[in-house]
Design an enzyme around this catalytic site. Sequence first.
Site, mmCIF file in Angstrom:
data_model
loop_
_atom_site.group_PDB
_atom_site.id
_atom_site.type_symbol
_atom_site.label_atom_id
_atom_site.label_comp_id
_atom_site.label_asym_id
_atom_site.label_seq_id
_atom_site.Cartn_x
_atom_site.Cartn_y
_atom_site.Cartn_z
ATOM 1 N N GLU A 151 -39.745 90.030 -41.691
ATOM 2 C CA GLU A 151 -40.593 88.856 -41.505
ATOM 3 C C GLU A 151 -41.699 89.196 -40.524
ATOM 4 O O GLU A 151 -41.598 90.141 -39.742
ATOM 5 C CB GLU A 151 -39.774 87.659 -41.000
ATOM 6 C CG GLU A 151 -39.064 87.864 -39.676
ATOM 7 C CD GLU A 151 -39.836 87.370 -38.456
ATOM 8 O OE1 GLU A 151 -40.917 86.787 -38.631
ATOM 9 O OE2 GLU A 151 -39.342 87.581 -37.339
ATOM 10 N N ARG B 158 -36.347 83.339 -40.470
ATOM 11 C CA ARG B 158 -37.556 83.719 -41.210
ATOM 12 C C ARG B 158 -37.328 84.890 -42.157
ATOM 13 O O ARG B 158 -38.179 85.174 -43.008
ATOM 14 C CB ARG B 158 -38.682 84.055 -40.224
ATOM 15 C CG ARG B 158 -39.249 82.844 -39.485
ATOM 16 C CD ARG B 158 -40.503 83.195 -38.706
ATOM 17 N NE ARG B 158 -40.268 84.156 -37.640
ATOM 18 C CZ ARG B 158 -39.908 83.846 -36.388
ATOM 19 N NH1 ARG B 158 -39.721 82.569 -36.056
ATOM 20 N NH2 ARG B 158 -39.742 84.776 -35.486
ATOM 21 N N SER C 143 -43.469 94.037 -31.424
ATOM 22 C CA SER C 143 -43.919 92.763 -30.861
ATOM 23 C C SER C 143 -45.098 93.037 -29.942
ATOM 24 O O SER C 143 -44.972 93.781 -28.961
ATOM 25 C CB SER C 143 -42.775 92.101 -30.078
ATOM 26 O OG SER C 143 -43.183 90.877 -29.519
ATOM 27 N N HIS D 226 -35.118 89.284 -20.589
ATOM 28 C CA HIS D 226 -35.884 88.546 -21.595
ATOM 29 C C HIS D 226 -36.030 87.083 -21.220
ATOM 30 O O HIS D 226 -37.061 86.466 -21.541
ATOM 31 C CB HIS D 226 -35.261 88.654 -22.985
ATOM 32 C CG HIS D 226 -36.189 88.117 -24.050
ATOM 33 N ND1 HIS D 226 -36.173 86.806 -24.473
ATOM 34 C CD2 HIS D 226 -37.200 88.718 -24.728
ATOM 35 C CE1 HIS D 226 -37.124 86.630 -25.385
ATOM 36 N NE2 HIS D 226 -37.760 87.768 -25.554
ATOM 37 N N PHE E 220 -43.919 83.432 -20.373
ATOM 38 C CA PHE E 220 -44.760 83.042 -21.492
ATOM 39 C C PHE E 220 -44.886 81.520 -21.581
ATOM 40 O O PHE E 220 -45.988 80.990 -21.808
ATOM 41 C CB PHE E 220 -44.211 83.606 -22.801
ATOM 42 C CG PHE E 220 -45.030 83.229 -24.007
ATOM 43 C CD1 PHE E 220 -46.283 83.779 -24.201
ATOM 44 C CD2 PHE E 220 -44.552 82.311 -24.939
ATOM 45 C CE1 PHE E 220 -47.050 83.437 -25.310
ATOM 46 C CE2 PHE E 220 -45.315 81.960 -26.042
ATOM 47 C CZ PHE E 220 -46.560 82.529 -26.228
ATOM 48 N N HIS F 139 -45.409 89.457 -34.054
ATOM 49 C CA HIS F 139 -44.338 90.444 -34.204
ATOM 50 C C HIS F 139 -44.022 90.660 -35.677
ATOM 51 O O HIS F 139 -44.383 89.860 -36.533
ATOM 52 C CB HIS F 139 -43.092 90.068 -33.383
ATOM 53 C CG HIS F 139 -42.227 89.001 -33.972
ATOM 54 N ND1 HIS F 139 -41.559 88.078 -33.197
ATOM 55 C CD2 HIS F 139 -41.879 88.696 -35.251
ATOM 56 C CE1 HIS F 139 -40.852 87.288 -33.976
ATOM 57 N NE2 HIS F 139 -41.024 87.642 -35.223
#
Length: 353
Positions: free
Chosen positions: A143, A178, A219, A299, A306, A323
């Site tokens: 995806e 996805r 990414s 992460h 973000f 990504h």
Amino acid sequence: MESAIAEHLKCPRTRHRRVEDDYTPPYPVWSARAPASVKRVVMGYFGVQSRGAEMQGRACATLMKIVRDFALPDGPGHHDLAHYVDADGYDNMIAIAYWSEAAAHERWCATPEIDAWWRSDDRLSEGLGHFREIASPRVEHFETMFNTPNRFEGVGVVMGEVSGELQEHGYWGSMRDRIPLSQTDAMAPSGTRAVIAGTPAPGQRVRVAGHENIAMIRSGQEWAETTGQERTLYLEDMEPVLREGMDFLRDEGLGIGCYSNRYMHHLDAAGAPLQKSFGLSFWRSLADMERWAESHPTHVAIFGSFMRYVQALNFQLQLRVYHEVSVLKADEQSYEYINCHARSGLMNGLATA
């Protein structure tokens, strides 16, 4: 709004999505679409490894030779150039190439001048390392996601079409939702990586076989068009946190299922750095990647920085992010290394004491 899964790839679900049908995401994203005639794509990482300033000129010349070869018949539809210094201090210059037809890639690799160059004993004696990491996922197995609908990166460039705004994003588990294969398959890993030729060490030709359902993610982000507050937020707040997470995966990722991670910066055709970067990592499974994304402090920090970034800018970003994620069957992977050190790429962790 539409599903990330193209209509011709939909099938009756035996596994549920993580969201309800009326879910509305917090901001828009898009996916690259390929025509129904495209069955399999190729993502090829062609690397040149060197150490020390005295070898950089030779490494650059070799990279340019690889790029010139892309212009031969059946060459890729798009390529990027990138640079990365690994944990052992080696420079890795990489040409990343994309084909929308696997058969064209196979013909290109079999071109006599390309095949003969790769097989030549000179590759073992010129003071450089070389590698080819080839992923060729079927369209059901990957995806893409972009925060802009009109400027794609990576495999998106060769897919040719664009979706409408997607529903499956902005929640944990959306990456899995996805991927078309997720409709019916848990994509659980089986088997192990294995060295099938050579010994992971300099001076060797090494081939590594991947196992079922290795997960691969590229990414990336581009900050060239950011200005003012947004540029300051990215460079001083978000990027240092991102780099720390990328370094953790590079240095300690094996313990959580990450076989290899490179935090790379784009180069232009002359070798000058661009204001674009991306992480490329290979994982034992999509589930291992998800666990890191959802719960590991490195992460969680990236995600938190973000979210502060987009909220401070009221979701109006000039930063471009994207990504591409693949879950690779064993027959969709090929990893070859010539004269590379033992922790290079998918050899990482396979060397015997």
